[in-house]
Scaffold this motif. Structure first.
Motif, PDB file in Angstrom:
ATOM      1  N   GLN A  29      46.115  36.383  68.281  1.00 14.62           N
ATOM      2  CA  GLN A  29      46.380  37.675  68.909  1.00 14.62           C
ATOM      3  C   GLN A  29      45.971  38.833  68.003  1.00 14.62           C
ATOM      4  N   ASN A  30      45.715  39.974  68.689  1.00 11.94           N
ATOM      5  CA  ASN A  30      45.527  41.272  68.019  1.00 11.94           C
ATOM      6  C   ASN A  30      44.383  41.251  67.011  1.00 11.94           C
ATOM      7  N   GLY A  31      43.230  40.842  67.492  1.00 10.36           N
ATOM      8  CA  GLY A  31      42.043  40.864  66.654  1.00 10.36           C
ATOM      9  C   GLY A  31      40.963  41.748  67.254  1.00 10.36           C
ATOM     10  N   PHE A  32      40.093  42.267  66.416  1.00  7.79           N
ATOM     11  CA  PHE A  32      38.954  43.050  66.897  1.00  7.79           C
ATOM     12  C   PHE A  32      37.833  42.944  65.859  1.00  7.79           C
ATOM     13  N   PRO A  33      36.648  42.620  66.296  1.00  6.03           N
ATOM     14  CA  PRO A  33      36.263  42.243  67.664  1.00  6.03           C
ATOM     15  C   PRO A  33      36.836  40.882  68.046  1.00  6.03           C
ATOM     16  N   LYS A  34      36.418  40.349  69.133  1.00  8.25           N
ATOM     17  CA  LYS A  34      36.987  39.120  69.666  1.00  8.25           C
ATOM     18  C   LYS A  34      36.813  37.973  68.657  1.00  8.25           C
ATOM     19  N   PRO A  35      37.928  37.318  68.291  1.00 10.85           N
ATOM     20  CA  PRO A  35      37.828  36.164  67.386  1.00 10.85           C
ATOM     21  C   PRO A  35      37.416  34.905  68.155  1.00 10.85           C
ATOM     22  N   ASN A  36      37.025  33.890  67.413  1.00 11.71           N
ATOM     23  CA  ASN A  36      36.646  32.595  67.988  1.00 11.71           C
ATOM     24  C   ASN A  36      37.595  31.517  67.487  1.00 11.71           C
ATOM     25  N   ILE A  37      37.776  30.469  68.313  1.00 18.87           N
ATOM     26  CA  ILE A  37      38.679  29.363  67.973  1.00 18.87           C
ATOM     27  C   ILE A  37      37.892  28.061  67.999  1.00 18.87           C
ATOM     28  N   THR A  38      38.084  27.264  66.955  1.00 22.73           N
ATOM     29  CA  THR A  38      37.454  25.951  66.839  1.00 22.73           C
ATOM     30  C   THR A  38      38.544  24.896  66.664  1.00 22.73           C
ATOM     31  N   TRP A  39      38.360  23.727  67.315  1.00 20.91           N
ATOM     32  CA  TRP A  39      39.347  22.645  67.259  1.00 20.91           C
ATOM     33  C   TRP A  39      38.917  21.573  66.264  1.00 20.91           C
ATOM     34  N   TYR A  40      39.935  20.962  65.618  1.00 21.34           N
ATOM     35  CA  TYR A  40      39.672  19.910  64.642  1.00 21.34           C
ATOM     36  C   TYR A  40      40.585  18.712  64.912  1.00 21.34           C
ATOM     37  N   ARG A  41      40.032  17.522  64.666  1.00 25.50           N
ATOM     38  CA  ARG A  41      40.808  16.269  64.688  1.00 25.50           C
ATOM     39  C   ARG A  41      40.654  15.614  63.321  1.00 25.50           C
TER      40      ARG A  41
ATOM     41  N   VAL B  86      42.806   7.857  72.777  1.00 22.69           N
ATOM     42  CA  VAL B  86      42.733   6.408  72.609  1.00 22.69           C
ATOM     43  C   VAL B  86      43.909   5.996  71.732  1.00 22.69           C
ATOM     44  N   LYS B  87      44.092   4.695  71.569  1.00 20.51           N
ATOM     45  CA  LYS B  87      45.242   4.185  70.817  1.00 20.51           C
ATOM     46  C   LYS B  87      45.250   4.696  69.383  1.00 20.51           C
ATOM     47  N   GLU B  88      44.054   4.831  68.799  1.00 21.54           N
ATOM     48  CA  GLU B  88      43.971   5.267  67.411  1.00 21.54           C
ATOM     49  C   GLU B  88      44.449   6.701  67.210  1.00 21.54           C
ATOM     50  N   ASP B  89      44.573   7.473  68.298  1.00 16.50           N
ATOM     51  CA  ASP B  89      45.010   8.865  68.166  1.00 16.50           C
ATOM     52  C   ASP B  89      46.514   8.994  67.917  1.00 16.50           C
ATOM     53  N   LYS B  90      47.219   7.841  67.882  1.00 17.86           N
ATOM     54  CA  LYS B  90      48.666   7.933  67.642  1.00 17.86           C
ATOM     55  C   LYS B  90      48.976   8.473  66.244  1.00 17.86           C
ATOM     56  N   ASP B  91      48.032   8.314  65.325  1.00 21.73           N
ATOM     57  CA  ASP B  91      48.223   8.818  63.969  1.00 21.73           C
ATOM     58  C   ASP B  91      47.335  10.013  63.665  1.00 21.73           C
ATOM     59  N   ALA B  92      46.639  10.541  64.681  1.00 22.97           N
ATOM     60  CA  ALA B  92      45.703  11.648  64.458  1.00 22.97           C
ATOM     61  C   ALA B  92      46.453  12.980  64.404  1.00 22.97           C
ATOM     62  N   HIS B  93      45.872  13.924  63.686  1.00 23.27           N
ATOM     63  CA  HIS B  93      46.427  15.268  63.576  1.00 23.27           C
ATOM     64  C   HIS B  93      45.394  16.266  64.101  1.00 23.27           C
ATOM     65  N   PHE B  94      45.851  17.126  65.013  1.00 22.36           N
ATOM     66  CA  PHE B  94      44.979  18.125  65.631  1.00 22.36           C
ATOM     67  C   PHE B  94      45.358  19.504  65.093  1.00 22.36           C
ATOM     68  N   SER B  95      44.342  20.328  64.870  1.00 22.44           N
ATOM     69  CA  SER B  95      44.567  21.690  64.390  1.00 22.44           C
ATOM     70  C   SER B  95      43.485  22.593  64.956  1.00 22.44           C
ATOM     71  N   CYS B  96      43.734  23.896  64.890  1.00 26.56           N
ATOM     72  CA  CYS B  96      42.749  24.869  65.356  1.00 26.56           C
ATOM     73  C   CYS B  96      42.475  25.871  64.240  1.00 26.56           C
ATOM     74  N   GLU B  97      41.304  26.452  64.313  1.00 25.48           N
ATOM     75  CA  GLU B  97      40.883  27.414  63.298  1.00 25.48           C
ATOM     76  C   GLU B  97      40.323  28.650  63.993  1.00 25.48           C
ATOM     77  N   VAL B  98      40.801  29.823  63.597  1.00 25.45           N
ATOM     78  CA  VAL B  98      40.300  31.069  64.162  1.00 25.45           C
ATOM     79  C   VAL B  98      39.330  31.689  63.159  1.00 25.45           C
ATOM     80  N   SER B  99      38.186  32.095  63.636  1.00 20.12           N
ATOM     81  CA  SER B  99      37.190  32.775  62.798  1.00 20.12           C
ATOM     82  C   SER B  99      36.999  34.193  63.338  1.00 20.12           C
TER      83      SER B  99
END
Length: 669
Positions: A224-236, A273-286
């Protein structure tokens, strides 16, 4: 006052604004055609109202007359330099330079006007915010930049904007008018930057099944509250996720706030998939900042993945080690499915009979050998994977009571042999040990007794243990009874002794046998006797008689039972006692003798003193014959003999000998 100044004042007093507008327009057109110079740019940007205001303030006429008076001179061309863009943080100050110069430095105009314009937000029109020359600078009133800008008057021409706002992101125009030297204009785009808040990520609280055919929502991320428009990238697991049809979808929602800030919300849809039971997801704003791009990463989230059970394991939770009868057994079943499904338990011998269990635990208490077998557990997944099962072999070990042969009691004749056995049925290897009276007498299942005696009689206990499972143990016993005639205790069958007449002797007799023998006495030579001890136990009879010796005695101990008789003989010889008229005890006689000896020694000492005194006085002749007589009569130490006897005559003889020394009677000469 110069002529140009007087002329300007006269024109200002005599011409109205409309007349000045008409005359100035004609003069400018004629001046431009004569000197091949266009002054239209100077006039551009002024609307009718601005022209009227300029003339009313008296700013244009002096300028115009000055141009006319100097029109015949040769002018240099103006050149202007500006940055394509200038960057600034929200709230900071921004400086936009407008640098100008003239091609002919020797013929620079004496009058230069600078004007600043800004592009309107709503349309493409421009609006002036500043104008001025070397003498005065004017910030236009009633604009959004009134009171927020400053402009330097040198050839750098820097426009400073204070407290930069998001609305300041637009184009700024700088216009320089050198009159006869012409005019030039440039523009700079002001870019404003405001870093957004740290990204906030939220995972889906509900579980996601791997059986879903399309990607499911995994998490959402918002900056929130960024200028100009920020971007979001997903990570596994720290690796970026790229959009992939049917596998990864990223949905972005951009919101422009009333304040001008941007808020970006991104939703990740992912086919787990089954292997995602131990996966960690995060997002990054640039986001952009002046001269760079910065990034901020969110926290990571873990999602709950639902997947069916494909493998099941069944094991014994307790007890540890081998299982014996009477134990409480706990079997636990576990599968690899999520969420963990409930399980049903059964035995391979009875697959259709479900055993009562609690979730993933089956309790058997208490167990017996019939509970041995193969146990199975199956998951109750909603997806129907019931063919998956876990199984294990349960063995319940046992040890039956010991069986001893012969049983209970066994009667034997003295001298016989016996073989006893002890056996206990067990699921494991056993060890047997025999004990009698707490001492080990044998080892193994068989006990051999050879040439038994009465000492063989007793209880024999066999203890059976399981070395690999010490908690299993049992025992049995047999009572051995050896039968036979009486057997007297002691090596001598005939006992001889001597005893003074009148004394009392005790005669003892012990006999063992089965049946228990009885003892009787036959005593010849004394009528004064009686039995003082008579006792018997399980194995032996004991009797003691007390006999007063009055004469020689002959006694017999007769031990007998149903199987025979045994005799032990005693012979007591009576010794007469020696008697005296006056009783004399050895202790009293010894005392008297000692007193007599002391008195004799005292008498001898006195006699010696008298003789020595007489010799000194001369009363006794001192000749050789006298000396010899005295010496002859001298008593030697060896002649004093004390003989302690109770005979009175002997005592008197000793005393006389001690007094007389070596004197001999007439018969000894």
């Amino acid at each position: 006052m110069t002529g140009a100044g007087q002329l300007a004042e006269q024109l200002q007093e005599s011409f109205s604004a409309a007349a000045v507008d008409q005359v100035s327009s004609g003069l400018l057109a004629n001046f431009s055609s004569t000197h091949h110079f266009s002054f239209s740019l100077f006039w551009t940007g002024y609307d009718k109202q601005q022209k009227d205001m300029a003339f009313q303030r008296g700013a244009f006429l002096p300028l115009f007359l000055h141009v006319c008076l100097l029109g015949c001179s040769a002018w240099a061309k103006v050149e202007l330099t500006m940055h394509e863009s200038v960057e600034a943080y929200l709230g900071d100050s921004a400086q936009i330079p407008c640098q100008y110069s003239f091609t002919d430095a020797n013929n620079e105009p004496s009058f230069v006007m600078i004007q600043w314009f800004v592009r309107a937000v709503s349309d493409s029109s421009r609006k002036r915010i500043f104008y001025g020359d070397s003498n005065q600078q004017v910030v236009d009133n009633n604009t959004e930049y009134s009171g927020r800008i400053q402009v330097t008057s040198d050839q750098q021409g820097i426009l400073t904007i204070q407290d930069v706002q998001i609305s300041d992101e637009r184009e700024f125009f700088c216009q320089v008018n050198g009159l006869a030297a012409g005019s030039a204009e440039g523009k700079t785009h002001l870019r404003v930057f405001a870093p957004p808040d740290a990204p906030v990520i939220e995972g889906v609280p509900a579980g996601i099944s791997v059986t879903n055919e399309v990607p499911s929502k995994v998490a959402s991320c918002e900056a929130q509250n960024g200028f100009p428009k920020p971007n979001i990238t997903w990570y596994r697991n720290s690796l970026p996720l790229m959009s992939s049809p049917g596998h990864v979808n990223v949905l972005i929602l951009v919101t422009r706030e009333y304040s001008g800030f941007y808020s970006v919300q991104s939703t990740l849809e992912y086919k787990v998939v089954k292997e995602d039971k131990d996966a960690h997801f995060s997002c990054e704003v640039s986001f952009f900042v002046p001269g760079a791009i910065r990034t901020v990463e969110s926290n990571s989230v873990n999602i709950t993945v639902h997947y069916p059970t494909t493998m099941v394991e069944l094991w014994k939770e307790s007890p540890q080690g081998l299982v014996k009868e009477g134990d409480t057994v706990e079997l636990r079943c576990q599968g690899d499915g999520n969420p963990p499904p409930p399980f049903i338990f059964s035995r391979e011998q009875e697959p259709d009979d479900d055993l009562e269990s609690r979730g993933d635990v089956l309790i058997l208490a208490p167990v017996s050998r019939k509970d041995s077998g193969i146990y199975q557990c199956r998951p109750l997944d909603s997806d129907g994977y019931t063919e998956v099962k876990g199984e294990m072999q349960l063995t319940v070990h046992y040890l039956d009571p010991a069986v001893v042969v012969p049983k209970d009691s066994e009667f034997m004749l003295k001298g016989e042999d016996l073989t006893a056995t002890c056996n206990a049925l067990s699921s494991l290897k056993t060890s047997t040990v025999w004990y009698k009276d707490g001492k080990q007498v044998g080892k193994g299942n068989t006990l051999h007794l050879q040439d038994v005696t009465y000492e063989t009689t007793g209880e024999y206990i066999c203890e059976v243990t399981v070395p690999s499972l010490p908690a299993l143990h049992t025992s049995g016993s047999v009572h051995i009874i050896v039968q036979g005639g009486p057997q007297l205790v002691g090596m001598d069958q005939e006992v001889q002794m001597e005893e003074a007449t009148g004394r009392v002797v005790n005669l003892s007799c012990e006999a063992q046998g089965h049946p228990l023998p009885s003892i009787s006495w036959n005593i010849i030579g004394s009528q004064n006797w009686h039995e003082v001890v008579s006792k018997a136990n399980e194995h032996m009879t004991h009797s003691v008689v007390s006999v007063k010796v009055t004469s020689d005695i002959s006694a017999q101990c007769n031990a007998s039972n149903d199987m025979g008789t045994e005799v032990k003989a005693f012979s007591v010889k009576a010794i007469p006692r020696v008697t005296t008229t006056a009783p004399f005890s050895p202790a009293e006689g010894s005392g008297v003798i000692i007193v007599v000896i002391i008195l004799c020694l005292l008498l001898l000492a006195i006699l010696g003193s008298v003789l020595y005194f007489l010799h000194k006085k001369g009363k006794i002749p001192c000749g050789r014959s006298g000396k010899q007589e005295i010496t002859k009569e001298k008593t030697t130490k060896d002649d004093i003999v004390v003989e302690m006897k109770s005979n009175t005559k002997n005592e008197e003889a000793v005393l006389l000998k001690a007094v007389n020394g070596d004197k001999k009677g007439p018969s000894d000469k």
